[in-house]
Design a protein around this motif. Structure first.
Motif, PDB file in Angstrom:
ATOM      1  N   GLY A  15       0.823  -1.377   0.183  1.00  0.00           N
ATOM      2  CA  GLY A  15       0.012  -0.041  -0.025  1.00  0.00           C
ATOM      3  C   GLY A  15       0.892   1.225  -0.068  1.00  0.00           C
ATOM      4  O   GLY A  15       2.048   1.163   0.076  1.00  0.00           O
ATOM      5  N   SER A  16      -0.107   2.439   0.137  1.00  0.00           N
ATOM      6  CA  SER A  16       0.789   3.631   0.149  1.00  0.00           C
ATOM      7  C   SER A  16       0.150   4.551   1.356  1.00  0.00           C
ATOM      8  O   SER A  16      -0.771   4.502   1.682  1.00  0.00           O
ATOM      9  CB  SER A  16       0.572   4.506  -1.506  1.00  0.00           C
ATOM     10  N   ARG A  18       1.171   9.041   2.131  1.00  0.00           N
ATOM     11  CA  ARG A  18       1.910  10.311   2.236  1.00  0.00           C
ATOM     12  C   ARG A  18       1.760  10.935   3.608  1.00  0.00           C
ATOM     13  O   ARG A  18       0.633  11.311   4.135  1.00  0.00           O
ATOM     14  CB  ARG A  18       0.964  10.960   1.049  1.00  0.00           C
ATOM     15  N   ARG A  66      10.859   3.814  -4.273  1.00  0.00           N
ATOM     16  CA  ARG A  66       9.379   3.457  -3.544  1.00  0.00           C
ATOM     17  C   ARG A  66       9.051   4.836  -2.681  1.00  0.00           C
ATOM     18  O   ARG A  66       7.951   4.953  -2.800  1.00  0.00           O
ATOM     19  CB  ARG A  66       9.766   2.355  -2.565  1.00  0.00           C
ATOM     20  N   PHE A  67       9.912   5.559  -2.227  1.00  0.00           N
ATOM     21  CA  PHE A  67       9.416   6.629  -1.565  1.00  0.00           C
ATOM     22  C   PHE A  67       9.920   7.999  -2.458  1.00  0.00           C
ATOM     23  O   PHE A  67      10.996   8.202  -3.028  1.00  0.00           O
ATOM     24  CB  PHE A  67      10.300   6.949  -0.167  1.00  0.00           C
ATOM     25  N   THR A  68       9.365   8.965  -2.283  1.00  0.00           N
ATOM     26  CA  THR A  68       9.667  10.304  -3.013  1.00  0.00           C
ATOM     27  C   THR A  68       9.314  11.422  -1.895  1.00  0.00           C
ATOM     28  O   THR A  68       8.320  11.697  -1.289  1.00  0.00           O
ATOM     29  CB  THR A  68       8.803  10.529  -3.956  1.00  0.00           C
ATOM     30  N   GLN A  81       6.046  10.770  -0.073  1.00  0.00           N
ATOM     31  CA  GLN A  81       5.221   9.567  -0.719  1.00  0.00           C
ATOM     32  C   GLN A  81       5.644   8.390  -0.502  1.00  0.00           C
ATOM     33  O   GLN A  81       6.798   8.162  -0.854  1.00  0.00           O
ATOM     34  CB  GLN A  81       4.855  10.098  -2.005  1.00  0.00           C
ATOM     35  N   MET A  82       5.140   7.379   0.189  1.00  0.00           N
ATOM     36  CA  MET A  82       5.552   6.145   0.076  1.00  0.00           C
ATOM     37  C   MET A  82       4.702   5.071  -0.112  1.00  0.00           C
ATOM     38  O   MET A  82       3.340   4.937   0.065  1.00  0.00           O
ATOM     39  CB  MET A  82       5.814   5.732   1.733  1.00  0.00           C
ATOM     40  N   ASN A  83       5.401   4.583  -1.312  1.00  0.00           N
ATOM     41  CA  ASN A  83       4.476   3.415  -2.186  1.00  0.00           C
ATOM     42  C   ASN A  83       5.277   2.014  -1.824  1.00  0.00           C
ATOM     43  O   ASN A  83       6.441   1.888  -1.539  1.00  0.00           O
ATOM     44  CB  ASN A  83       4.764   3.920  -3.529  1.00  0.00           C
ATOM     45  N   SER A  84       4.551   1.051  -2.499  1.00  0.00           N
ATOM     46  CA  SER A  84       5.086  -0.305  -2.218  1.00  0.00           C
ATOM     47  C   SER A  84       5.489  -0.722  -0.952  1.00  0.00           C
ATOM     48  O   SER A  84       6.608  -1.146  -0.489  1.00  0.00           O
ATOM     49  CB  SER A  84       5.986  -0.551  -3.355  1.00  0.00           C
ATOM     50  N   LEU A  85       4.936  -0.532   0.232  1.00  0.00           N
ATOM     51  CA  LEU A  85       5.047  -0.347   1.584  1.00  0.00           C
ATOM     52  C   LEU A  85       5.380  -1.729   1.935  1.00  0.00           C
ATOM     53  O   LEU A  85       4.760  -2.684   1.621  1.00  0.00           O
ATOM     54  CB  LEU A  85       4.231   0.239   2.583  1.00  0.00           C
ATOM     55  N   ASP A  89       9.083  -1.174   6.666  1.00  0.00           N
ATOM     56  CA  ASP A  89       8.999   0.029   6.646  1.00  0.00           C
ATOM     57  C   ASP A  89       8.379   0.613   8.132  1.00  0.00           C
ATOM     58  O   ASP A  89       8.330   1.823   8.419  1.00  0.00           O
ATOM     59  CB  ASP A  89       8.310   0.593   5.588  1.00  0.00           C
TER      60      ASP A  89
END
Length: 115
Positions: A15-16, A18, A66-68, A81-85, A89
């Protein structure tokens, strides 16, 4: 100086989320902004940094791709922004501002990645 993080919570693997960090009381545009995290029993580690005037970013190897990290200087806010958690993490995430060799920390926001 006040840094207030928000956006943490419980999310399933893959999941993601922010995270946001709203800053006040400092010259935001001249500040290096970064996100750190600390998992139970571990030392606090740098996750991502964004330089003043948005001239560049840098990431820990564990979150690259994965993170921006981004910043909105008009709103004095930095985002993560955290994706593909992943479960690894899971940690308390802290916002830090560095201005003229002075460091300022937020209170942290919990991120839990679990099914």
């Amino acid at each position: 100086v006040q840094l207030v993080e928000s956006g943490g919570g419980l999310v399933q693997p893959g999941g993601s989320l922010r995270l946001s960090c709203a800053a006040s009381g400092l010259t935001f545009t001249r500040s290096f902004m970064s996100w750190y995290r600390q998992a139970p029993g571990k030392e606090r580690e740098l996750v991502a940094i964004i330089y003043k005037f948005d001239i560049g970013t840098n990431y820990a190897d564990s979150v690259k791709g994965r993170f921006t990290i981004s910043r909105d200087d008009a709103k004095n806010t930095v985002y993560l922004q955290m994706n593909s958690l992943k479960p690894e993490d899971t940690a308390v995430y802290y916002c830090k501002a560095r201005l003229y060799s002075n460091d300022y920390w937020g209170q942290g926001t919990q991120v839990t990645v679990s099914s």
